[in-house]
Design an enzyme around this catalytic site. Sequence first.
Site, PDB file in Angstrom:
ATOM      1  N   LYS A 117       0.810  -1.224   0.000  1.00  0.00           N
ATOM      2  CA  LYS A 117       0.000   0.000   0.000  1.00  0.00           C
ATOM      3  C   LYS A 117       0.846   1.280   0.000  1.00  0.00           C
ATOM      4  O   LYS A 117       0.426   2.306  -0.513  1.00  0.00           O
ATOM      5  CB  LYS A 117      -0.933   0.003   1.212  1.00  0.00           C
ATOM      6  N   GLU A 120      -9.569   5.859   3.122  1.00  0.00           N
ATOM      7  CA  GLU A 120     -10.353   4.779   3.718  1.00  0.00           C
ATOM      8  C   GLU A 120      -9.388   3.624   3.960  1.00  0.00           C
ATOM      9  O   GLU A 120      -8.344   3.549   3.333  1.00  0.00           O
ATOM     10  CB  GLU A 120     -11.472   4.340   2.770  1.00  0.00           C
ATOM     11  N   SER A 152       1.583  -9.784  -0.750  1.00  0.00           N
ATOM     12  CA  SER A 152       1.257  -8.353  -0.667  1.00  0.00           C
ATOM     13  C   SER A 152       1.538  -7.724   0.691  1.00  0.00           C
ATOM     14  O   SER A 152       1.771  -6.527   0.784  1.00  0.00           O
ATOM     15  CB  SER A 152      -0.217  -8.129  -1.040  1.00  0.00           C
TER      16      SER A 152
HETATM   17  C1  LIG Z   1      -1.725  -6.987   2.664  1.00  0.00           C
HETATM   18  C2  LIG Z   1      -2.868  -6.661   1.785  1.00  0.00           C
HETATM   19  N1  LIG Z   1      -3.010  -7.333   0.636  1.00  0.00           N
HETATM   20  C3  LIG Z   1      -4.042  -7.091  -0.211  1.00  0.00           C
HETATM   21  C4  LIG Z   1      -4.999  -6.154   0.097  1.00  0.00           C
HETATM   22  C5  LIG Z   1      -6.142  -5.946  -0.845  1.00  0.00           C
HETATM   23  O1  LIG Z   1      -6.113  -4.738  -1.526  1.00  0.00           O
HETATM   24  P1  LIG Z   1      -5.777  -4.656  -3.060  1.00  0.00           P
HETATM   25  O2  LIG Z   1      -6.695  -5.620  -3.757  1.00  0.00           O
HETATM   26  O3  LIG Z   1      -6.044  -3.254  -3.418  1.00  0.00           O
HETATM   27  O4  LIG Z   1      -4.346  -5.045  -3.233  1.00  0.00           O
HETATM   28  C6  LIG Z   1      -4.888  -5.408   1.285  1.00  0.00           C
HETATM   29  C7  LIG Z   1      -5.890  -4.400   1.623  1.00  0.00           C
HETATM   30  O5  LIG Z   1      -5.928  -3.843   2.678  1.00  0.00           O
HETATM   31  C8  LIG Z   1      -3.787  -5.676   2.149  1.00  0.00           C
HETATM   32  O6  LIG Z   1      -3.636  -5.024   3.297  1.00  0.00           O
END
Ligand SMILES: Cc1ncc(COP(=O)(O)O)c(C=O)c1O
Length: 394
Positions: free
Chosen positions: A90, A112, A378
């Site tokens: 993020k 948000e 992620s």
């Molecule tokens: C670690 C992590 N992965 C994935 C996501 C999902 O978001 P996005 O689909 O925008 O990557 C989030 C959302 O808060 C997150 O914190």
Amino acid sequence: MNYKNPDEYGYYGEFGGAFIPEMLYPNVEELQRNYLAIIESEDFQKEYQFLLKNYVGRATPLYYAENLSKKYHTHIYLKREDLNHTGAHKINNALGQVLLAKRLGKTRIIAETGAGQHGVATATACALLGLECIVYMGEIDIQRQAPNVARMKMLGAKVVAATSGSKTLKDAVNEALRDWINNPVTTHYVIGSVVGPHPFPDLVARFQSVISKEIKEQLKEHIGRENPDYVIACVGGGSNAAGTFYHFVEEEHVKIIAAEAGGHGIESGKSAATTFLGTLGVLHGSKSLVMQTNDGQVIEPHSISAGLDYPGIGPFHAHLFQEKRAEFFSINDDEALQSAFELTKLEGIIPALESAHALAVLDKKTFNENDIVVICLSGRGDKDMETYLKSYEL
Ligand SMILES: Cc1ncc(COP(=O)(O)O)c(C=O)c1O
């Protein structure tokens, strides 16, 4: 086929656009007119790239997961977004958007957040760059992601509870949009995923595209070629997935897999698997696939992971789905938990619950032994320890 870039009105095929109340028009129009010129300018790129390297800690490693590879009889690489400063992908977007807001003369930032990672990233960027920060978060998410709420507060942000609807991410976006309408001149809304009215999906995808840019460079170093056979990522709104897929969508030999949150199962009435359950609709300013009733009421989603608990999906992904450019899997809560424990045990890495959905694809799809499979990790699992401990005790 052009998958990466929307047209001048923000459309990816039939998805996207900017469906906004009149009061938001000046803000959105200001962004549409200026975002590309600013973020592509030499001056912006110099500051942004400097911070990505020296503050965020990029490039993140592309780690060959040997034990996981042995178990699944293929070659698995993990793109370690969990090792970024603040613990998830993020920050790539939050930092970019706060830098952009400063150049637009804004002094107040709103955001948000679901899992709290985007809130933490935005609060971090605001602390660093000296802007006021207000984060809207669903009441349920405030409870289940408590460590991130504490971090945001320590970073100087004000956390405001969204108490309507399912009290999760969708409701936090509604509150943030309401704030933006009331404070159009001073405020920039740092949207945390590839959702919202044009130009947000494109803006966020561009900031996250550093993920696939690095994957290409790193694979070249590791195996002598830039393209893997598969890229896999989880999809809430879809920002880590958009970043992971960005430089591969037009490479036709690279197969793309997206993992959505199945919750208790697609048929259970407690799910967030939008491509399986959604129909064409407008949510939060853009036309995309939306979980909704026949008369257009949004259906409350469910996922064990706050970051995937969203009834929509970014238009970039809806287009990939419609064109069958990406294969979508629905991963249930228990499958994600199991994959999180498996990665922890085999590789010594505790993933975020969201990322565990991407890992769970390994149990659903058979890969060849020579395949190169890149999975976006992620984020890290610190914020999810309470959920992990509860399920461990059961
Ligand atoms: C670690 C992590 N992965 C994935 C996501 C999902 O978001 P996005 O689909 O925008 O990557 C989030 C959302 O808060 C997150 O914190």
